[in-house]
Scaffold this active site. Structure first.
Site, PDB file in Angstrom:
ATOM      1  N   TYR A 150      15.788  20.965   1.020  1.00 16.81           N
ATOM      2  CA  TYR A 150      15.186  19.741   1.543  1.00 16.81           C
ATOM      3  C   TYR A 150      14.029  19.993   2.514  1.00 16.81           C
ATOM      4  O   TYR A 150      13.376  19.056   2.947  1.00 16.81           O
ATOM      5  CB  TYR A 150      16.251  18.872   2.235  1.00 16.81           C
ATOM      6  CG  TYR A 150      17.011  17.994   1.256  1.00 16.81           C
ATOM      7  CD1 TYR A 150      17.869  18.546   0.316  1.00 16.81           C
ATOM      8  CD2 TYR A 150      16.882  16.607   1.294  1.00 16.81           C
ATOM      9  CE1 TYR A 150      18.567  17.747  -0.565  1.00 16.81           C
ATOM     10  CE2 TYR A 150      17.577  15.796   0.412  1.00 16.81           C
ATOM     11  CZ  TYR A 150      18.416  16.368  -0.514  1.00 16.81           C
ATOM     12  OH  TYR A 150      19.099  15.572  -1.392  1.00 16.81           O
ATOM     13  N   LYS A 200      27.203  28.664  -3.753  1.00 19.36           N
ATOM     14  CA  LYS A 200      27.075  29.310  -5.065  1.00 19.36           C
ATOM     15  C   LYS A 200      26.724  30.760  -4.768  1.00 19.36           C
ATOM     16  O   LYS A 200      25.635  31.244  -5.087  1.00 19.36           O
ATOM     17  CB  LYS A 200      25.990  28.582  -5.879  1.00 19.36           C
ATOM     18  CG  LYS A 200      25.782  29.093  -7.280  1.00 19.36           C
ATOM     19  CD  LYS A 200      26.839  28.645  -8.276  1.00 19.36           C
ATOM     20  CE  LYS A 200      26.531  29.223  -9.641  1.00 19.36           C
ATOM     21  NZ  LYS A 200      27.586  28.960 -10.640  1.00 19.36           N
ATOM     22  N   ASP A 233      29.895  24.548  -8.762  1.00 20.84           N
ATOM     23  CA  ASP A 233      30.189  24.062 -10.120  1.00 20.84           C
ATOM     24  C   ASP A 233      31.699  23.852 -10.298  1.00 20.84           C
ATOM     25  O   ASP A 233      32.153  22.817 -10.791  1.00 20.84           O
ATOM     26  CB  ASP A 233      29.606  25.002 -11.195  1.00 20.84           C
ATOM     27  CG  ASP A 233      29.923  26.472 -10.947  1.00 20.84           C
ATOM     28  OD1 ASP A 233      30.430  26.810  -9.863  1.00 20.84           O
ATOM     29  OD2 ASP A 233      29.665  27.288 -11.856  1.00 20.84           O
ATOM     30  N   ASP A 257      24.586  16.648  -1.189  1.00 20.26           N
ATOM     31  CA  ASP A 257      24.038  15.424  -1.782  1.00 20.26           C
ATOM     32  C   ASP A 257      24.730  15.146  -3.103  1.00 20.26           C
ATOM     33  O   ASP A 257      25.172  14.020  -3.374  1.00 20.26           O
ATOM     34  CB  ASP A 257      22.523  15.603  -1.983  1.00 20.26           C
ATOM     35  CG  ASP A 257      21.890  14.395  -2.647  1.00 20.26           C
ATOM     36  OD1 ASP A 257      22.186  13.271  -2.217  1.00 20.26           O
ATOM     37  OD2 ASP A 257      21.113  14.582  -3.606  1.00 20.26           O
ATOM     38  N   ASP A 261      28.098  12.212  -4.179  1.00 15.32           N
ATOM     39  CA  ASP A 261      28.111  11.142  -5.183  1.00 15.32           C
ATOM     40  C   ASP A 261      29.401  11.214  -6.000  1.00 15.32           C
ATOM     41  O   ASP A 261      29.958  10.194  -6.408  1.00 15.32           O
ATOM     42  CB  ASP A 261      26.892  11.243  -6.119  1.00 15.32           C
ATOM     43  CG  ASP A 261      25.714  10.396  -5.635  1.00 15.32           C
ATOM     44  OD1 ASP A 261      25.558  10.260  -4.399  1.00 15.32           O
ATOM     45  OD2 ASP A 261      24.952   9.874  -6.475  1.00 15.32           O
TER      46      ASP A 261
HETATM   47  C1  IPM Z   1      21.298  10.320   0.010  1.00 16.48           C
HETATM   48  C2  IPM Z   1      20.039  10.105  -0.781  1.00 16.48           C
HETATM   49  C3  IPM Z   1      18.914  10.783  -0.002  1.00 16.48           C
HETATM   50  C4  IPM Z   1      19.156  12.271  -0.028  1.00 16.48           C
HETATM   51  C5  IPM Z   1      17.491  10.460  -0.387  1.00 16.48           C
HETATM   52  C6  IPM Z   1      17.233   8.997  -0.555  1.00 16.48           C
HETATM   53  C7  IPM Z   1      16.541  11.045   0.622  1.00 16.48           C
HETATM   54  O1  IPM Z   1      20.167  10.567  -2.080  1.00 16.48           O
HETATM   55  O2  IPM Z   1      21.340   9.918   1.178  1.00 16.48           O
HETATM   56  O3  IPM Z   1      22.250  10.900  -0.532  1.00 16.48           O
HETATM   57  O4  IPM Z   1      18.826  12.962  -1.002  1.00 16.48           O
HETATM   58  O5  IPM Z   1      19.702  12.765   0.956  1.00 16.48           O
HETATM   59 MN    MN Z   2      22.224  11.237  -2.532  1.00 19.52          MN
END
Ligand code: IPM
Ligand code: MN
Length: 369
Positions: A150, A200, A233, A257, A261
Site C-alpha cells: 500500500y 506467505k 492461501d 484487506d 472480506d
Molecule cells: C478497505 C478498502 C480500502 C483498502 C480501499 C477503499 C482504500 O478496500 O477498507 O478494505 O484497500 O484498504
Molecule cells: Mn477492502
C-alpha cells in the site's frame, strides 16, 4: 492545572466529543445519517454530546476542485476527537484517486497503524457459510495499516506499448511490524489468548522472515498466548473449514484487506462488517468506517443496511472511552438484525432509515430485560 469554570468538578456537564464526519459517496451518506442518529440516541441516556463537523469530501469534491483532500481540511480533521467515514468511490473518478488521496492519506497522516476488523456472527443472523455458528465465528483481523504494497512505491513504464513494465514495491519495516504484532498479542490477552499470524513466508522470503523474526521476539513476552502461523492461501481455506480455531489474526496490509472480506462474509456479509483505523498512541484521531464501499448501484434507494456503519460508530464510542454506550449500541444492532427478512437490498423488510430508527428506539427505551 489552570482553573476553568466547571472543570474538574463532578458537575452534570456532558462529556463532549468533536467528530469529523465524511459521509462520502453512494450509500455513504445514507448509512452515515443512521450512524449519527444512533449516536444522538445513545447520548440521550448518558451525559455525553457529539459535535459533528461534516466535510463534503468524496467524488463530487474531487471533480469540482481537482483535489481529494486539501491540506487545510486535513488539518481541520486532525483536530477532531475521532473521524467517521461512510464510504467513498464513484465510477466518474479514476481508480485510486479517492482511495489513495483520501482514505490512505488519512490512515497514514494520522498514523492509524491498526486496522481493527472484528468478525462476529450475531445469533439469528444468516451467513452464506452455513457451517459457521456464533460459537465458531468470533475473531478480529488486525491488519497492518501503513505499509506493505500500500505504500505506492513503483513505476509503470512504456504504458500502452509492447514494452509495458510495471513494478509495485512492498515495504515492511521492523518498526511497523513490531507495533502491530504487539497490539495483536495485547488484544489476545483480553480475549481467548490465541494469535494467528498470516503471511506467505515460503515465497515472500524477505518480508516473511522479517515477520517471523518479529513474531519470535514478541511471542516470548506472552508465553500464555497460543501462536499459529498460517500461509495466506491456506488461511482462506481454514477460515471456511474451521473458523472456530481463530481469535486474533495479525497480518500485513494487503493480506488483511483480502482476508477481512472473507471474514466479513463469515459474519453475514459486508452489511454487518465494521472497522476501525486506530492510532493507539492517540497522537491523532482514529477513523471508523464500515468495511463496505459506496455501492453506487444501489445508492438513493434505502436498500443499504446501516448496521456496518452503526457498529463502526459503536467501535468509535469504545475508543472514546464510552465503553458502556458502545456495548449498548452493539447489543441494539444485534437485537434488530434478526428481525430483518434479508441483510441488504429491497427485501430487507425495512429501509435504511427504518433500521436506524429501530436501533435508536431500543437505545432510548430499552426493552424490558
Ligand atoms: C478497505 C478498502 C480500502 C483498502 C480501499 C477503499 C482504500 O478496500 O477498507 O478494505 O484497500 O484498504
Ligand atoms: Mn477492502
Amino acid at each position: 492545572m489552570t482553573a476553568r469554570a466547571g472543570q474538574g468538578a463532578a458537575t452534570d456537564e456532558p462529556r463532549s466529543y468533536d467528530i469529523a464526519v465524511i459521509p462520502g459517496d453512494g450509500i455513504g451518506p445514507e448509512v452515515t445519517a443512521e450512524a449519527m442518529k444512533v449516536l444522538e440516541a445513545v447520548a440521550v441516556m448518558s451525559p455525553m454530546e457529539f459535535r459533528f463537523d461534516e466535510l463534503p469530501l468524496g467524488a463530487d469534491f474531487y471533480l469540482r476542485h481537482g483535489e481529494a483532500l486539501p491540506d487545510s481540511m486535513e488539518a481541520r480533521i486532525g483536530r477532531a476527537d475521532a473521524i467517521f467515514l461512510g464510504a467513498v468511490g464513484d465510477p466518474a473518478v479514476p481508480p485510486g484517486v479517492l482511495e489513495r488521496g483520501l482514505i490512505l492519506r488519512l490512515r497514514r497522516s494520522f498514523d492509524q497503524y491498526v486496522n481493527y476488523r472484528p468478525a462476529k456472527l450475531y445469533p439469528g443472523v444468516p451467513s452464506v457459510v452455513t457451517t459457521v455458528t456464533p460459537q465458531t465465528c468470533d475473531m478480529v483481523v488486525l491488519r497492518e495499516n501503513t505499509e506493505g504494497l500500500y505504500v505506492g512505491s513503483g513505476a509503470y513504464l512504456n504504458r500502452g506499448g509492447p514494452g509495458a513494465v510495471a513494478t509495485q514495491n512492498s515495504v515492511s519495516t521492523g518498526y511497523a511490524t513490531e507495533r502491530i504484532m504487539r497490539h495483536g498479542f495485547d488484544l489476545a490477552e483480553t480475549r481467548r489468548r490465541r494469535v494467528a499470524v498470516v503471511h506467505k513466508t515460503n515465497i515472500l522470503v524477505h518480508a516473511g522472515q522479517l515477520w517471523l523474526d518479529v513474531l519470535e521476539r514478541v511471542r516470548g513476552e506472552h508465553p500464555d498466548v497460543a501462536v499459529d502461523y498460517v500461509h495466506v492461501d491456506a488461511m482462506c481455506q481454514h477460515l471456511l473449514l474451521d473458523p472456530g480455531r481463530f481469535d486474533v489474526i495479525v497480518t500485513e496490509n494487503l493480506f488483511g484487506d483480502i482476508i477481512s472480506d472473507l471474514t466479513a462474509t463469515l459474519q453475514g456479509g459486508l452489511a454487518v462488517a465494521a472497522s476501525a483505523n486506530l492510532n493507539p498512541a492517540r497522537s491523532a484521531p482514529s477513523m471508523f468506517e464500515p468495511v463496505h464501499g459506496s455501492a453506487p448501484d444501489i445508492a438513493g434507494r434505502g436498500w443499504a443496511n446501516p448496521a456496518a456503519a452503526i457498529l463502526s460508530a459503536a467501535l468509535m464510542l469504545v475508543h472514546l472511552g464510552e465503553v458502556d454506550a458502545g456495548g449498548r449500541v452493539e447489543r441494539a444492532v444485534a437485537e434488530v438484525l434478526p428481525t430483518l427478512s434479508a441483510l441488504a437490498g429491497p427485501g430487507m423488510g425495512g429501509s435504511t432509515a427504518d433500521i436506524g430508527d429501530a436501533v435508536a428506539a431500543r437505545l432510548v427505551s430499552p426493552p424490558p430485560a
